[in-house]
Design an enzyme around this catalytic site. Structure first.
Site, mmCIF file in Angstrom:
data_model
loop_
_atom_site.group_PDB
_atom_site.id
_atom_site.type_symbol
_atom_site.label_atom_id
_atom_site.label_comp_id
_atom_site.label_asym_id
_atom_site.label_seq_id
_atom_site.Cartn_x
_atom_site.Cartn_y
_atom_site.Cartn_z
ATOM 1 C CE1 TYR A 62 40.558 19.047 -20.142
ATOM 2 C CE2 TYR A 62 42.843 18.930 -20.850
ATOM 3 C CZ TYR A 62 41.501 19.090 -21.150
ATOM 4 O OH TYR A 62 41.107 19.281 -22.452
ATOM 5 C CB SER A 115 29.460 26.860 -23.645
ATOM 6 O OG SER A 115 29.232 25.908 -24.686
ATOM 7 C CG MET A 116 33.018 30.431 -28.088
ATOM 8 S SD MET A 116 34.647 31.219 -28.061
ATOM 9 C CE MET A 116 34.188 32.916 -27.748
ATOM 10 C CE1 TYR A 165 31.700 20.812 -25.642
ATOM 11 C CE2 TYR A 165 29.970 19.309 -26.349
ATOM 12 C CZ TYR A 165 30.377 20.576 -25.970
ATOM 13 O OH TYR A 165 29.462 21.606 -25.908
ATOM 14 N N GLY A 166 32.766 17.146 -22.615
ATOM 15 C CA GLY A 166 32.991 17.865 -21.362
ATOM 16 C C GLY A 166 32.149 17.242 -20.261
ATOM 17 N N GLY A 167 32.389 17.672 -19.028
ATOM 18 C CA GLY A 167 31.650 17.136 -17.891
ATOM 19 C C GLY A 167 31.482 18.174 -16.802
ATOM 20 C CE LYS A 201 36.021 31.058 -24.373
ATOM 21 N NZ LYS A 201 36.085 29.881 -23.485
#
Length: 368
Positions: free
Chosen positions: A83, A186-187, A277-279, A361
């Site tokens: 991260y 996803s949430m 915003y993610g990978g 979650k």
């Protein structure tokens, strides 16, 4: 794990700070149970629940008792060491959650004993039964949210907050506009679906194939999703025909990368924006040259931790306040599942890692 339950909660305005009748908590504990890792690595291999000594409370510190803490993808990446924010071991996992203040140092002004507080620092280490933290690293829960179930408060400031910022900070979206997103179950994705639907914005939602695919599609449509498709369907002529009558998307939200991101850029309107915003696929974002030259596609990135750093506690409170309007109007619903921390941590961790088999979650619950 417990059977899933669909939950809806209401969060009114933020001020004033919640104050509860303070009870005696007795002598401060000397030890806490904590999910620690000695060094970075695969979470299922390096994390273990063990006793951790608690330091004395300093003048500007607070002793808190954790109530709930989610296991977020970013938490797992921090443990793994891949991260942006590095937290080398030995360290305690977790960043988000809800806690109660047990005692405060002599110089602390922002909270008092008995307050419910939210951690407001990435990598603070919330997977533990108690903690001693700097008072500036906690934000008091407002009084108007005092009756909200604590497990809901524990999950509000990361995933739904990310969804809100993605919809507000990059493109001027209006009623009738279209957006496309991957990782839509996803949430964050489900929050995007609901917040967009509340504004009259249509969503094209890409998900992975799974055994309960039909049930998931139906559930997402009940949340307000306009179109839900499998990640293999986006490349077909049938899909192109399906979206013929829709305006081209102004915004694409990417948390997967790889081929999924590539295909979304091909769908964008001229001058459209893709925000990463993610990978989750761990594959790079590849954009067709034609999309850049002939369609002027723009590529952006978003990291909520950086946004909070730039906007401080006031920004965090504003986000919660905006989300509260949707929640209060029954326009935002969240799912969660709880697992006891000490006896169920490994099960909870496994559920969090295997995200393809769940839509809720994962929450750790601590004994109060």
């Amino acid at each position: 794990p417990p059977s899933p339950s669909l939950v809806m909660f209401r969060l009114p305005s933020l001020l004033p700070v919640a104050r509860v009748q303070v009870r005696s908590y007795g002598t401060a504990p000397k030890l806490t149970k904590a999910a620690k890792y000695a060094q970075n690595g695969k979470p299922e291999r390096v994390l273990a629940v063990s006793d951790e000594p608690l330091p004395a409370v300093g003048a500007d510190q607070v002793l808190v008792k954790m109530l709930y803490a989610p296991i977020n993808p970013a938490d797992l990446n921090i443990v793994n060491g891949n991260y942006a924010q590095k937290v080398p071991g030995p360290a305690v996992g977790g960043s988000e959650g809800l806690a109660r203040v047990v005692s405060v140092g002599a110089s602390v002004k922002n909270v008092v004993e008995g307050d419910l507080v939210l951690p407001n620092k990435q990598g603070l280490g919330t997977w533990r039964s108690s903690a001693v933290w700097s008072a500036k690293d906690v934000l008091p829960v407002p009084a108007t949210a005092a009756n909200i179930k604590p497990e809901y408060l524990a999950t509000l400031s990361v995933n739904p907050a990310t969804a809100l910022r993605l919809l507000e900070d990059f493109v001027d979206l209006k009623e009738g506009d279209v957006i496309v997103q991957n990782g839509a179950n996803s949430m964050v994705g489900l929050s995007v679906v609901q917040l967009a639907a509340a504004r009259g914005i249509k969503t094209i939602n890409i998900i992975r194939g799974r055994s309960d695919y039909k049930e998931l599609v139906e559930r997402m449509k009940n949340y307000g999703a306009y179109i839900v498709i499998g990640d293999d369907y986006i490349r077909t002529a049938e899909f192109r025909e399906l979206i013929t009558d829709l305006p081209k998307p102004k915004l694409a939200l990417n948390c997967v990368g790889g081929e999924s991101a590539t295909e979304m850029t091909r769908l964008l309107a001229e001058g459209g924006t893709m925000v990463t915003y993610g990978g989750m696929s761990l594959k790079p974002v590849t954009v067709p040259t034609s999309a850049l030259i002939f369609n002027d596609v723009r590529l952006r990135g978003f990291w909520l931790s950086k946004w909070y750093e730039q906007h401080g506690d006031a920004g965090r409170e504003k986000v919660i306040s905006e989300l509260a309007k949707y929640i209060d109007n029954s326009q935002l619903r969240l799912w969660s599942e709880t697992h006891p921390f000490e006896s169920g941590f490994n099960v909870a961790l496994g559920r969090a890692i295997n995200s393809s088999s769940r839509d809720r979650k994962v929450l750790l619950q601590f004994e109060e």
